[in-house]
Design a protein around this motif. Structure first.
Motif, mmCIF file in Angstrom:
data_model
loop_
_atom_site.group_PDB
_atom_site.id
_atom_site.type_symbol
_atom_site.label_atom_id
_atom_site.label_comp_id
_atom_site.label_asym_id
_atom_site.label_seq_id
_atom_site.Cartn_x
_atom_site.Cartn_y
_atom_site.Cartn_z
ATOM 1 N N ARG A 349 0.803 -1.221 0.000
ATOM 2 C CA ARG A 349 0.000 0.000 0.000
ATOM 3 C C ARG A 349 0.836 1.273 0.000
ATOM 4 O O ARG A 349 0.310 2.357 -0.283
ATOM 5 C CB ARG A 349 -0.944 0.013 1.218
ATOM 6 C CG ARG A 349 -1.994 -1.071 1.206
ATOM 7 C CD ARG A 349 -2.868 -1.022 2.455
ATOM 8 N NE ARG A 349 -3.811 -2.125 2.508
ATOM 9 C CZ ARG A 349 -5.011 -2.116 1.915
ATOM 10 N NH1 ARG A 349 -5.411 -1.031 1.267
ATOM 11 N NH2 ARG A 349 -5.817 -3.160 2.006
ATOM 12 N N ASP A 370 -4.930 -4.278 -6.677
ATOM 13 C CA ASP A 370 -6.032 -3.449 -6.171
ATOM 14 C C ASP A 370 -5.588 -2.579 -4.999
ATOM 15 O O ASP A 370 -6.093 -1.465 -4.810
ATOM 16 C CB ASP A 370 -7.195 -4.332 -5.721
ATOM 17 C CG ASP A 370 -7.943 -4.962 -6.891
ATOM 18 O OD1 ASP A 370 -7.867 -4.411 -8.009
ATOM 19 O OD2 ASP A 370 -8.592 -6.006 -6.682
ATOM 20 N N LYS A 373 -1.031 1.951 -4.272
ATOM 21 C CA LYS A 373 -1.355 3.366 -4.209
ATOM 22 C C LYS A 373 -1.494 3.952 -5.612
ATOM 23 O O LYS A 373 -1.009 3.379 -6.600
ATOM 24 C CB LYS A 373 -0.277 4.124 -3.429
ATOM 25 C CG LYS A 373 1.080 4.121 -4.109
ATOM 26 C CD LYS A 373 2.187 4.647 -3.206
ATOM 27 C CE LYS A 373 2.093 6.133 -2.991
ATOM 28 N NZ LYS A 373 3.286 6.650 -2.265
ATOM 29 N N ASN A 374 -2.124 5.069 -5.701
ATOM 30 C CA ASN A 374 -2.291 5.756 -6.979
ATOM 31 C C ASN A 374 -0.920 6.135 -7.552
ATOM 32 O O ASN A 374 -0.072 6.693 -6.864
ATOM 33 C CB ASN A 374 -3.131 7.023 -6.781
ATOM 34 C CG ASN A 374 -3.385 7.738 -8.089
ATOM 35 O OD1 ASN A 374 -3.861 7.142 -9.045
ATOM 36 N ND2 ASN A 374 -3.067 9.026 -8.134
ATOM 37 N N CYS A 376 1.410 4.049 -8.651
ATOM 38 C CA CYS A 376 2.461 3.025 -8.452
ATOM 39 C C CYS A 376 2.897 2.472 -9.811
ATOM 40 O O CYS A 376 2.075 2.169 -10.679
ATOM 41 C CB CYS A 376 1.933 1.906 -7.571
ATOM 42 S SG CYS A 376 3.175 0.651 -7.181
ATOM 43 N N TRP A 412 -8.789 2.420 -12.240
ATOM 44 C CA TRP A 412 -9.860 1.804 -11.465
ATOM 45 C C TRP A 412 -11.093 2.710 -11.482
ATOM 46 O O TRP A 412 -10.977 3.918 -11.783
ATOM 47 C CB TRP A 412 -9.387 1.568 -10.040
ATOM 48 C CG TRP A 412 -8.768 0.219 -9.810
ATOM 49 C CD1 TRP A 412 -9.298 -0.818 -9.097
ATOM 50 C CD2 TRP A 412 -7.486 -0.232 -10.269
ATOM 51 N NE1 TRP A 412 -8.440 -1.901 -9.108
ATOM 52 C CE2 TRP A 412 -7.318 -1.566 -9.818
ATOM 53 C CE3 TRP A 412 -6.467 0.342 -11.041
ATOM 54 C CZ2 TRP A 412 -6.193 -2.327 -10.097
ATOM 55 C CZ3 TRP A 412 -5.337 -0.413 -11.329
ATOM 56 C CH2 TRP A 412 -5.207 -1.741 -10.864
ATOM 57 N N ASP A 414 -12.649 4.175 -9.177
ATOM 58 C CA ASP A 414 -12.566 5.338 -8.291
ATOM 59 C C ASP A 414 -11.542 6.366 -8.750
ATOM 60 O O ASP A 414 -11.302 7.362 -8.061
ATOM 61 C CB ASP A 414 -12.244 4.894 -6.863
ATOM 62 C CG ASP A 414 -10.884 4.206 -6.753
ATOM 63 O OD1 ASP A 414 -10.201 4.052 -7.799
ATOM 64 O OD2 ASP A 414 -10.490 3.836 -5.637
ATOM 65 N N LYS A 416 -8.278 5.747 -9.286
ATOM 66 C CA LYS A 416 -6.900 5.319 -9.016
ATOM 67 C C LYS A 416 -6.299 4.697 -10.265
ATOM 68 O O LYS A 416 -6.988 4.008 -11.021
ATOM 69 C CB LYS A 416 -6.880 4.290 -7.881
ATOM 70 C CG LYS A 416 -5.468 3.891 -7.457
ATOM 71 C CD LYS A 416 -5.411 2.582 -6.700
ATOM 72 C CE LYS A 416 -5.312 1.392 -7.640
ATOM 73 N NZ LYS A 416 -4.985 0.133 -6.934
ATOM 74 N N ARG A 417 -5.011 4.940 -10.478
ATOM 75 C CA ARG A 417 -4.356 4.350 -11.631
ATOM 76 C C ARG A 417 -2.966 3.845 -11.247
ATOM 77 O O ARG A 417 -2.314 4.410 -10.371
ATOM 78 C CB ARG A 417 -4.246 5.347 -12.786
ATOM 79 C CG ARG A 417 -3.409 6.575 -12.523
ATOM 80 C CD ARG A 417 -3.463 7.530 -13.711
ATOM 81 N NE ARG A 417 -4.816 8.016 -13.958
ATOM 82 C CZ ARG A 417 -5.205 8.554 -15.109
ATOM 83 N NH1 ARG A 417 -4.341 8.686 -16.098
ATOM 84 N NH2 ARG A 417 -6.438 8.978 -15.269
#
Length: 514
Positions: A349, A370, A373-374, A376, A412, A414, A416-417
């Motif tokens: 994470r 999943d 972190k955004n 990564c 994702w 939400d 996040k990528r």
């Protein structure tokens, strides 16, 4: 405050040694407009002539981009011939051959040991009659190896072991030379197996030597052409993955030809795996992401020779490096080298980068992807694309966004990528290049292994997997010492007797760990 219309440049004024005013020159509005105007017709014609002349003087810059997508036509649909009228090849664009030849010439300059071997042995033709089918990364350095094998008497047919690592201009140069090469950058999975089959399935030509990187070629011949497999004189394999597959065949009693495990030879493992990856990991990451390493948190999965090289390079540039390991010996080495050994779930994470170097499968799972972190960055330095569960990312709820060649955003719901490099395939050869010198060591080892297996008297090698003889390892190393003007100390007769050694080697027993 409103700046004056024109400010003149002055020396920085300091108060208590701290600069408090930085003055630069601003153009007046009417002068600024002058810079944005288009050139006159004469100026444009002059610029056009300049560009045209530049393109004529040096090979077209477009040809230097191996992933150029100007021509979307599949090479399989093209009818190409080289300057000799030969069409037994399939490459992106045969017209790039001249540019590829120049790249090969550059590689030769830093592969002096392999060139020395070529010069010494080409008059004897130790591979005369050898029909070598090869499946490796097709780069300028590989081309030097292929041309060496041809000079030593072999007939060669070649394909790529990775769909992204082929340098199109180099493949064209080999095809122009007369080598039957079937490869281009950006092949589909279907193209990949089609190219392998075209190399093997040639009327009137049957391979008797296999040079493989990863085991796909060996597997294809074993499954599709068992009669060809049984008649082969030997297999030379250079990757962890391919060697593992050979040992599986041997254990099952299905390996019916002798095989040489080049990957675990000292000169391959200690130099190509360690020193090559120590430099190329940074090259691949910089080219694809422009990342700054200082202060970044990175987890490297696996602390074998590849992992050691990656960790050393990242630590040297200020990254905070974690290591995951299954082997307590490798884990202890990592600890002694100053790295924290953790489970991937403990750091997933927080890290900015995940690098796999294990040769295993599903090292990074969908659940772990999943939890990243955004932003990564996720990449693989192992041979196969099995280490990262990329297939699990190809689902409707996730969006794939191509950023540049070999760089994808996986987004994702939400927002996040993560940044996935080379779709989970080998980073350094898919996204950058590797040093010619260290590949000279591996290529020389491969050439000697082929010569050894092809010329070995009947009965020397049985249907099993062998390591390269220690004497050959030492010979490969000695050839490369010339580049450093290194001078070896020679044993006296008394010293040799005391140690129980031959003065000319080998100097270490087979069980010695370098």
């Amino acid at each position: 405050p409103v700046l004056p219309e024109m400010m003149t440049y002055r020396t920085i004024i300091q108060r208590d040694h701290v600069p408090f005013l930085w003055q630069i020159q601003f153009a007046k509005p009417e002068e600024k407009q002058e810079f944005s105007r288009f050139p006159t017709k004469t100026g444009r014609r002059s610029l056009s002539r300049s560009i045209s002349q530049s393109s004529t003087d040096s090979y077209s810059s477009a040809a230097s981009y191996t992933d150029s997508s100007d021509d979307e036509t599949s090479p399989r649909e093209k009818g190409q011939v080289n300057s000799k009228g030969n069409s037994d090849f399939c490459v992106k664009n045969i017209k790039q051959a001249e540019f590829g030849r120049r790249e090969i010439d550059i590689a030769e300059q830093d592969m002096s040991a392999l060139m020395s071997l070529r010069k010494r042995a080409q008059s004897e033709k130790p591979l005369a009659g050898a029909k070598v089918v090869g499946c490796t990364h097709i780069t300028a350095q590989t081309a030097v190896l292929v041309e060496t094998l041809v000079a030593l008497g072999a007939q060669c047919r070649w394909t790529a072991c990775n769909i992204y690592s082929t340098q199109n201009e180099v493949a064209a140069a080999l095809a122009e030379l007369g080598v039957a090469v079937f490869a281009w950058k950006g092949e589909s999975e279907d193209d990949f197996w089609w190219c392998i089959d075209r190399c093997v399935n040639m009327e009137g030509w049957q391979p008797n030597m296999i040079l493989d990187d990863g085991g796909d070629l060996t597997h294809w011949i074993y499954k599709k052409y068992p009669s060809v497999f049984k008649k082969a004189r030997g297999i030379v394999e250079e990757s962890v993955t391919g060697v593992h597959r050979l040992y599986q065949l041997s254990k099952a009693g299905k390996l019916c030809v002798p095989a040489m495990n080049v990957n675990d030879s000292v000169t391959k493992q200690k130099f190509d795996n360690l020193y090559c990856c120590r430099e190329s990991i940074l090259d691949g990451l910089k080219r694809t992401t422009d990342i700054m390493f200082g202060g970044k948190q990175v987890v490297v999965c696996g602390y074998g020779e590849v992992g050691k090289g990656c960790c050393t390079a990242l630590k040297a540039l200020g990254a905070v490096v974690y290591v995951t390991e299954i082997d307590p010996i490798c884990a202890l080495q990592a600890c002694m080298d100053g790295f924290r050994v953790m489970k991937l779930n403990e750091v997933i994470r927080q890290v900015d980068m995940v690098i796999t170097c294990t040769g295993n499968k599903n090292v990074v799972t969908r659940e772990q992807l999943d939890n990243m972190k955004n932003g990564c960055i996720v990449c693989n330095m192992g041979h196969s694309n099995t280490e990262i569960d990329v297939a699990s990312l190809r689902t409707p709820e996730l969006t794939w966004e191509r950023v540049r060649s070999q760089v994808d955003h996986i987004i994702w719901p939400d927002g996040k990528r993560i940044v996935l490099l080379a779709e989970g395939r080998l980073l350094n050869l898919s996204c950058s290049t590797v040093p010619s010198f260290v590949l000279s060591i591996t290529a020389t080892t491969q050439a000697l292994a082929l010569i050894e297996l092809y010329n070995a008297p009947e009965g020397r090698y049985k249907q099993d997997v062998y390591l390269l003889p220690k004497k050959m390892d030492e010979y490969v190393a000695s050839l490369h010492l010339l580049n450093f003007d290194a001078h070896l100390t020679e044993l006296t007769d008394e010293q040799a007797k005391y140690m129980g050694l031959n003065k000319n080697g080998p100097f270490k027993p087979n069980y010695y760990r370098y």
